[in-house]
Design a protein around this motif. Structure first.
Motif, PDB file in Angstrom:
ATOM      1  N   PRO A  71      16.655  49.373  11.406  1.00 35.59           N
ATOM      2  CA  PRO A  71      17.045  50.089  12.624  1.00 35.59           C
ATOM      3  C   PRO A  71      16.711  49.339  13.911  1.00 35.59           C
ATOM      4  CG  PRO A  71      15.820  51.553  11.143  1.00 35.59           C
ATOM      5  CD  PRO A  71      15.763  50.181  10.551  1.00 35.59           C
ATOM      6  N   ARG A  72      15.660  48.513  13.869  1.00 33.62           N
ATOM      7  CA  ARG A  72      15.279  47.767  15.072  1.00 33.62           C
ATOM      8  C   ARG A  72      16.385  46.832  15.535  1.00 33.62           C
ATOM      9  NH1 ARG A  72       9.842  45.224  12.942  1.00 33.62           N
ATOM     10  NH2 ARG A  72      11.169  45.171  11.082  1.00 33.62           N
ATOM     11  N   ALA A  73      17.163  46.279  14.605  1.00 36.53           N
ATOM     12  CA  ALA A  73      18.236  45.354  14.985  1.00 36.53           C
ATOM     13  C   ALA A  73      19.265  46.046  15.880  1.00 36.53           C
ATOM     14  CB  ALA A  73      18.909  44.790  13.736  1.00 36.53           C
ATOM     15  N   TYR A  74      19.625  47.270  15.531  1.00 36.27           N
ATOM     16  CA  TYR A  74      20.623  48.013  16.318  1.00 36.27           C
ATOM     17  C   TYR A  74      20.070  48.401  17.684  1.00 36.27           C
ATOM     18  CZ  TYR A  74      22.459  48.386  11.604  1.00 36.27           C
ATOM     19  OH  TYR A  74      22.901  48.083  10.344  1.00 36.27           O
ATOM     20  N   ARG A  75      18.809  48.786  17.712  1.00 42.92           N
ATOM     21  CA  ARG A  75      18.191  49.179  18.984  1.00 42.92           C
ATOM     22  C   ARG A  75      18.079  47.983  19.926  1.00 42.92           C
ATOM     23  NH1 ARG A  75      14.502  52.217  15.390  1.00 42.92           N
ATOM     24  NH2 ARG A  75      15.323  54.341  15.274  1.00 42.92           N
ATOM     25  N   ILE A  76      17.691  46.833  19.381  1.00 43.66           N
ATOM     26  CA  ILE A  76      17.593  45.620  20.198  1.00 43.66           C
ATOM     27  C   ILE A  76      18.962  45.256  20.756  1.00 43.66           C
ATOM     28  CG2 ILE A  76      17.143  43.131  20.122  1.00 43.66           C
ATOM     29  CD1 ILE A  76      14.897  43.807  18.042  1.00 43.66           C
TER      30      ILE A  76
ATOM     31  N   ASP B 201      22.486  52.991  25.681  1.00 40.48           N
ATOM     32  CA  ASP B 201      21.882  53.741  24.592  1.00 40.48           C
ATOM     33  C   ASP B 201      22.697  53.500  23.325  1.00 40.48           C
ATOM     34  OD1 ASP B 201      19.859  54.967  26.094  1.00 40.48           O
ATOM     35  OD2 ASP B 201      21.254  56.518  26.795  1.00 40.48           O
ATOM     36  N   PRO B 202      22.070  53.556  22.138  1.00 35.99           N
ATOM     37  CA  PRO B 202      22.842  53.411  20.903  1.00 35.99           C
ATOM     38  C   PRO B 202      24.034  54.377  20.835  1.00 35.99           C
ATOM     39  CG  PRO B 202      20.524  53.243  20.391  1.00 35.99           C
ATOM     40  CD  PRO B 202      20.621  53.632  21.854  1.00 35.99           C
ATOM     41  N   ALA B 203      23.890  55.580  21.379  1.00 41.29           N
ATOM     42  CA  ALA B 203      24.977  56.567  21.330  1.00 41.29           C
ATOM     43  C   ALA B 203      26.203  56.138  22.113  1.00 41.29           C
ATOM     44  CB  ALA B 203      24.474  57.911  21.851  1.00 41.29           C
ATOM     45  N   ASP B 204      26.057  55.152  22.994  1.00 43.51           N
ATOM     46  CA  ASP B 204      27.191  54.666  23.792  1.00 43.51           C
ATOM     47  C   ASP B 204      28.027  53.625  23.044  1.00 43.51           C
ATOM     48  OD1 ASP B 204      26.328  56.190  25.990  1.00 43.51           O
ATOM     49  OD2 ASP B 204      25.019  54.576  26.694  1.00 43.51           O
ATOM     50  N   VAL B 205      27.566  53.214  21.875  1.00 43.83           N
ATOM     51  CA  VAL B 205      28.153  52.078  21.155  1.00 43.83           C
ATOM     52  C   VAL B 205      29.085  52.518  20.035  1.00 43.83           C
ATOM     53  CG1 VAL B 205      27.604  50.095  19.660  1.00 43.83           C
ATOM     54  CG2 VAL B 205      26.168  50.601  21.664  1.00 43.83           C
ATOM     55  N   VAL B 206      30.219  51.819  19.933  1.00 41.17           N
ATOM     56  CA  VAL B 206      31.053  51.866  18.727  1.00 41.17           C
ATOM     57  C   VAL B 206      30.810  50.551  17.999  1.00 41.17           C
ATOM     58  CG1 VAL B 206      33.375  52.021  17.778  1.00 41.17           C
ATOM     59  CG2 VAL B 206      32.797  53.300  19.840  1.00 41.17           C
ATOM     60  N   PHE B 207      30.396  50.634  16.739  1.00 43.74           N
ATOM     61  CA  PHE B 207      29.984  49.457  15.966  1.00 43.74           C
ATOM     62  C   PHE B 207      30.873  49.286  14.745  1.00 43.74           C
ATOM     63  CE2 PHE B 207      27.170  47.900  12.450  1.00 43.74           C
ATOM     64  CZ  PHE B 207      27.032  46.596  12.900  1.00 43.74           C
ATOM     65  N   PHE B 208      31.293  48.050  14.502  1.00 46.74           N
ATOM     66  CA  PHE B 208      32.124  47.721  13.337  1.00 46.74           C
ATOM     67  C   PHE B 208      31.422  46.684  12.477  1.00 46.74           C
ATOM     68  CE2 PHE B 208      35.097  49.159  16.548  1.00 46.74           C
ATOM     69  CZ  PHE B 208      35.927  50.006  15.838  1.00 46.74           C
TER      70      PHE B 208
ATOM     71  N   ALA C 249      21.509  47.253  21.394  1.00 45.43           N
ATOM     72  CA  ALA C 249      21.851  48.204  22.466  1.00 45.43           C
ATOM     73  C   ALA C 249      21.061  47.902  23.736  1.00 45.43           C
ATOM     74  CB  ALA C 249      21.602  49.637  21.998  1.00 45.43           C
ATOM     75  N   GLU C 250      19.776  47.599  23.585  1.00 44.79           N
ATOM     76  CA  GLU C 250      18.944  47.261  24.745  1.00 44.79           C
ATOM     77  C   GLU C 250      19.497  46.046  25.477  1.00 44.79           C
ATOM     78  OE1 GLU C 250      14.935  46.693  23.364  1.00 44.79           O
ATOM     79  OE2 GLU C 250      14.811  48.759  22.600  1.00 44.79           O
ATOM     80  N   ARG C 251      19.920  45.035  24.731  1.00 44.36           N
ATOM     81  CA  ARG C 251      20.450  43.822  25.350  1.00 44.36           C
ATOM     82  C   ARG C 251      21.760  44.096  26.097  1.00 44.36           C
ATOM     83  NH1 ARG C 251      19.080  38.706  21.423  1.00 44.36           N
ATOM     84  NH2 ARG C 251      16.828  38.891  21.669  1.00 44.36           N
ATOM     85  N   LEU C 252      22.469  45.113  25.670  1.00 42.25           N
ATOM     86  CA  LEU C 252      23.704  45.504  26.356  1.00 42.25           C
ATOM     87  C   LEU C 252      23.425  46.474  27.498  1.00 42.25           C
ATOM     88  CD1 LEU C 252      25.945  45.933  23.214  1.00 42.25           C
ATOM     89  CD2 LEU C 252      26.286  44.235  25.022  1.00 42.25           C
TER      90      LEU C 252
ATOM     91  N   TRP D 220      35.199  31.725  22.675  1.00 42.35           N
ATOM     92  CA  TRP D 220      35.354  33.176  22.522  1.00 42.35           C
ATOM     93  C   TRP D 220      34.019  33.892  22.419  1.00 42.35           C
ATOM     94  CZ3 TRP D 220      33.520  35.333  18.057  1.00 42.35           C
ATOM     95  CH2 TRP D 220      33.460  34.516  16.912  1.00 42.35           C
ATOM     96  N   LEU D 221      32.985  33.222  21.938  1.00 40.72           N
ATOM     97  CA  LEU D 221      31.661  33.851  21.932  1.00 40.72           C
ATOM     98  C   LEU D 221      31.197  34.135  23.365  1.00 40.72           C
ATOM     99  CD1 LEU D 221      29.882  31.837  19.108  1.00 40.72           C
ATOM    100  CD2 LEU D 221      30.349  34.299  19.092  1.00 40.72           C
ATOM    101  N   ALA D 222      31.653  33.324  24.310  1.00 41.37           N
ATOM    102  CA  ALA D 222      31.278  33.518  25.711  1.00 41.37           C
ATOM    103  C   ALA D 222      31.850  34.809  26.291  1.00 41.37           C
ATOM    104  CB  ALA D 222      31.740  32.322  26.544  1.00 41.37           C
ATOM    105  N   ARG D 223      32.805  35.418  25.611  1.00 38.89           N
ATOM    106  CA  ARG D 223      33.388  36.677  26.082  1.00 38.89           C
ATOM    107  C   ARG D 223      32.472  37.871  25.802  1.00 38.89           C
ATOM    108  NH1 ARG D 223      38.823  36.295  27.355  1.00 38.89           N
ATOM    109  NH2 ARG D 223      38.145  37.896  28.818  1.00 38.89           N
ATOM    110  N   PHE D 224      31.443  37.683  24.978  1.00 41.50           N
ATOM    111  CA  PHE D 224      30.507  38.761  24.660  1.00 41.50           C
ATOM    112  C   PHE D 224      29.452  38.882  25.749  1.00 41.50           C
ATOM    113  CE2 PHE D 224      32.353  38.064  20.520  1.00 41.50           C
ATOM    114  CZ  PHE D 224      32.391  39.331  19.977  1.00 41.50           C
ATOM    115  N   ASP D 225      29.063  40.118  26.024  1.00 43.99           N
ATOM    116  CA  ASP D 225      28.004  40.378  26.993  1.00 43.99           C
ATOM    117  C   ASP D 225      26.627  40.124  26.407  1.00 43.99           C
ATOM    118  OD1 ASP D 225      29.492  41.745  29.412  1.00 43.99           O
ATOM    119  OD2 ASP D 225      30.386  42.548  27.574  1.00 43.99           O
ATOM    120  N   ALA D 226      26.491  40.259  25.095  1.00 45.11           N
ATOM    121  CA  ALA D 226      25.216  39.988  24.424  1.00 45.11           C
ATOM    122  C   ALA D 226      25.485  39.538  22.995  1.00 45.11           C
ATOM    123  CB  ALA D 226      24.327  41.228  24.429  1.00 45.11           C
TER     124      ALA D 226
END
Length: 195
Positions: A144-149, A157-164, A151-154, A124-130
Motif C-alpha cells: 500500500p505504501r507504493a500507491y500512497r507515495i 489524495d489516492p481517491a483522486d486517482v484512476v489507476f490502470f 499519490a503524494e508525489r502527484l 514520452w516519459l517527460a509527459r508524466f508529472d511524477a
C-alpha cells in the motif's frame, strides 16, 4: 472526466518479455521451464524494491540449486527484454497530457533498468508529472505504501486517482488505499473510463 491518471508501466505502456527474449534468457541461464521462471519471479520482489542485479541472479541460481555461467550476460539479456513499448499507449499518454491531465507512472522496476528506459523513452516519459519507481522508493506494488507515495508525489489524495495495471492483485491493492483502479485491457478502455 478524470484529471489524475496513473499507469503501471509493464503490460500497460511497455510490453512484457517477448518469446524470443525468454528463449535468450533461458539459453544464457542454461535452464528453462516452469522451475526456472518460478525462481525468476519469486526472487523478483526484492529486485524490484532495489536489490542489486548480481545479488538477484545469485538468489535465482540458489533457488534452483545451480550457478549461472555468465551472470553479466544474463543481466544484459534481462534488461533488454523489458524495453519495448506499445506505441498506441505512448500516443494516448501524449493525448492525455495535451488535454492537461495530471499523469503518474507507478512501476515495479529494477534499478538498472530505469536509465535504459529513460534513455530510450525519455520523450514520452517527460509527459508524466511524477515517475514513481519501486526501486527508488524501496517498496513495490502491491504494498500500500507504493500507491500512497505515488499519490503524494502527484500532490493528490489516492481517491483522486484512476489507476490502470495489468495485474489484478495490484488493482485490488490500489482500491484498498482508495484509488479507483481497473485491470488494464487496452487504450480504448482507458479513453472510455477517463473521458
Amino acid at each position: 472526466m478524470s484529471d489524475v491518471i496513473v499507469f503501471d508501466l509493464y503490460g500497460v505502456i511497455a510490453r512484457t518479455q517477448s518469446p524470443e527474449a525468454v528463449r535468450r534468457i533461458e539459453s544464457l541461464a542454461g535452464r528453462s521451464g516452469p522451475a526456472f521462471w518460478d525462481a525468476y519471479w519469486s526472487c523478483r520482489p526484492a529486485y524490484d524494491a532495489g536489490q542489486e542485479s548480481t545479488a538477484y541472479w545469485t538468489n535465482v541460481a540458489a533457488a534452483l540449486g545451480t550457478e549461472f555461467p555468465d551472470v553479466p550476460a544474463l543481466i544484459e539479456a534481462d534488461l533488454d527484454s523489458w524495453t519495448d513499448v506499445d506505441d498506441r499507449m505512448v500516443d494516448l499518454v501524449g493525448e492525455l497530457a495535451d488535454e492537461g491531465r495530471t499523469l503518474g507512472l507507478l512501476s515495479n522496476i529494477i534499478g538498472d533498468l530505469v536509465p535504459r528506459i529513460e534513455e530510450r523513452h525519455g520523450s514520452w516519459l517527460a509527459r508524466f508529472d511524477a515517475l514513481t519507481y519501486s526501486c527508488r522508493i524501496g517498496v513495490a506494488k502491491p504494498d500500500p505504501r507504493a500507491y500512497r507515495i505515488c499519490a503524494e508525489r502527484l500532490g493528490v489524495d489516492p481517491a483522486d486517482v484512476v489507476f490502470f495495471d495489468d495485474t489484478e492483485r495490484n488493482v485490488l491493492a490500489a482500491r484498498e488505499v482508495g484509488m479507483r483502479a481497473e485491470v488494464f485491457t487496452g487504450p480504448d478502455q482507458v479513453r472510455a473510463l477517463v473521458s
